[in-house]
Every structure is written in C-alpha cells, then in structure tokens.
Scaffold this active site. Structure first.
Site, mmCIF file in Angstrom:
data_model
loop_
_atom_site.group_PDB
_atom_site.id
_atom_site.type_symbol
_atom_site.label_atom_id
_atom_site.label_comp_id
_atom_site.label_asym_id
_atom_site.label_seq_id
_atom_site.Cartn_x
_atom_site.Cartn_y
_atom_site.Cartn_z
ATOM 1 N N ASP A 1 0.856 -1.198 0.000
ATOM 2 C CA ASP A 1 0.000 0.000 0.000
ATOM 3 C C ASP A 1 0.890 1.246 0.000
ATOM 4 O OD1 ASP A 1 -3.214 0.508 1.082
ATOM 5 O OD2 ASP A 1 -1.806 2.193 1.073
ATOM 6 N N ILE A 2 0.528 2.258 -0.804
ATOM 7 C CA ILE A 2 1.375 3.466 -0.861
ATOM 8 C C ILE A 2 1.287 4.298 0.412
ATOM 9 C CG2 ILE A 2 1.932 4.155 -3.246
ATOM 10 C CD1 ILE A 2 -0.759 5.736 -3.143
ATOM 11 N N ASN B 1 -12.789 -3.130 3.093
ATOM 12 C CA ASN B 1 -13.771 -2.043 3.103
ATOM 13 C C ASN B 1 -14.734 -2.267 1.944
ATOM 14 O OD1 ASN B 1 -12.478 -0.767 5.273
ATOM 15 N ND2 ASN B 1 -11.042 0.251 3.899
ATOM 16 N N GLN C 1 -14.894 2.458 1.288
ATOM 17 C CA GLN C 1 -14.051 1.917 0.219
ATOM 18 C C GLN C 1 -13.714 3.045 -0.745
ATOM 19 O OE1 GLN C 1 -15.793 -1.434 -1.819
ATOM 20 N NE2 GLN C 1 -14.051 -1.686 -3.208
ATOM 21 N N HIS D 1 -10.278 -5.649 -2.642
ATOM 22 C CA HIS D 1 -8.945 -5.854 -2.073
ATOM 23 C C HIS D 1 -9.032 -6.189 -0.596
ATOM 24 C CE1 HIS D 1 -9.966 -1.552 -2.010
ATOM 25 N NE2 HIS D 1 -9.321 -1.468 -0.868
ATOM 26 N N HIS E 1 -6.888 -5.716 2.711
ATOM 27 C CA HIS E 1 -5.735 -5.096 3.358
ATOM 28 C C HIS E 1 -5.139 -6.126 4.323
ATOM 29 C CE1 HIS E 1 -6.717 -0.731 2.527
ATOM 30 N NE2 HIS E 1 -7.915 -1.255 2.346
#
Ligand code: AMP
Length: 122
Positions: free
Chosen positions: A34-35, A90, A97, A103, A105
């Site tokens: 994740d960025i 989410n 979301q 996705h 996490h």
C-alpha cells in the site's frame, strides 16, 4: 479480467500501466504494498478478475475468495509478520471503500513492536 474495462487504479496496476511494489503474483491474484502504509507492513491482496466490491461477489467467486484468504497469512509471514496481523475489507460507501476493485488489506507491525490499536470495542 472480465468484460468491462477496469478503470480503477488497481486495474492499471494489474495491467502494468502504473507501477507497484509487488509482494506476490500468480494467474489469479496480485499482492503489492500500500502506498500509504498504516503499519510497519501493509499490503493489498487483489483478484486479477475485476470485482468491484465484496458485495459484488457471487458463488462463482468462492474459489478466488478462498485463495485470497488462504494466501493472506502466507504472504504476511513472508513479509515478516510472524506474530500476527490484521486483515480488512472495506465495502462500499458506508465501508469507506475508496478503490472499487476488491482488495484485502493485510497489515501489522513487526514482532517486538507495538500491537495494532484495538479496532472493535470489547
Ligand atoms: P480502500 O479505502 O479500502 O479502498 O483502500 C484503498 C487503498 O489503496 C488505500 O489504503 C490506499 O493507500 C491504497 N492505494 C491507492 N493508490 C495506490 C497505489 N497506486 N498503490 C498502492 N496502494 C494504493
């Protein structure tokens, strides 16, 4: 990938149109960091098939959903989360979301660090 174009950021990552720091890839799934990590390790696990949200899954998706959950602890361990981690999905507006490509996490702090904050009241 399915019929309609996946114009989400994650669709672009799957197609290699924007870069990602890959954690794992096979024919069905992709995992990348994740960025904006919320912990020492934070990556996202996504199906290559375009599924906008968990609420859009059908019985056809049982195998891929199972595969993603199966992979989560394996990849978490490979990333150094040997003493536990958290998973989160989410879903939709009320679930906050942001990216409409399903996705999971996977995130946590390294062993010896602080455990994550309590998420649900006890
Ligand atoms: P969500 O709010 O559950 O939809 O989560 C979307 C996540 O995607 C957020 O944690 C973002 O930090 C992350 N994200 C957005 N763009 C990228 C990107 N280009 N590469 C990696 N992670 C991203």
């Amino acid at each position: 990938q399915s019929m309609t174009t996946n114009d989400t950021i994650f669709g672009k990552i799957i197609r290699g149109e924007i870069p990602s720091k890959k954690v794992y890839e096979d024919d069905d799934v992709l995992a990348f960091h994740d960025i904006h990590p919320v912990a020492d390790v934070h990556f996202l696990l996504i199906p290559k098939k375009y599924i906008p949200t968990l609420a859009d899954t059908t019985a056809e998706d049982i195998a891929i959903l199972g595969k993603m959950l199966h992979l989560a602890p394996i990849l978490a361990r490979e990333q150094g989360l040997t003493d536990g981690f958290r998973t989160a999905i989410n879903t939709g507006r009320m679930g906050r979301q942001d990216v409409y490509h399903l996705h999971i996490h996977v995130f946590g702090n390294k062993p010896g660090g602080e455990p994550l904050k309590v998420m649900l009241g006890k």
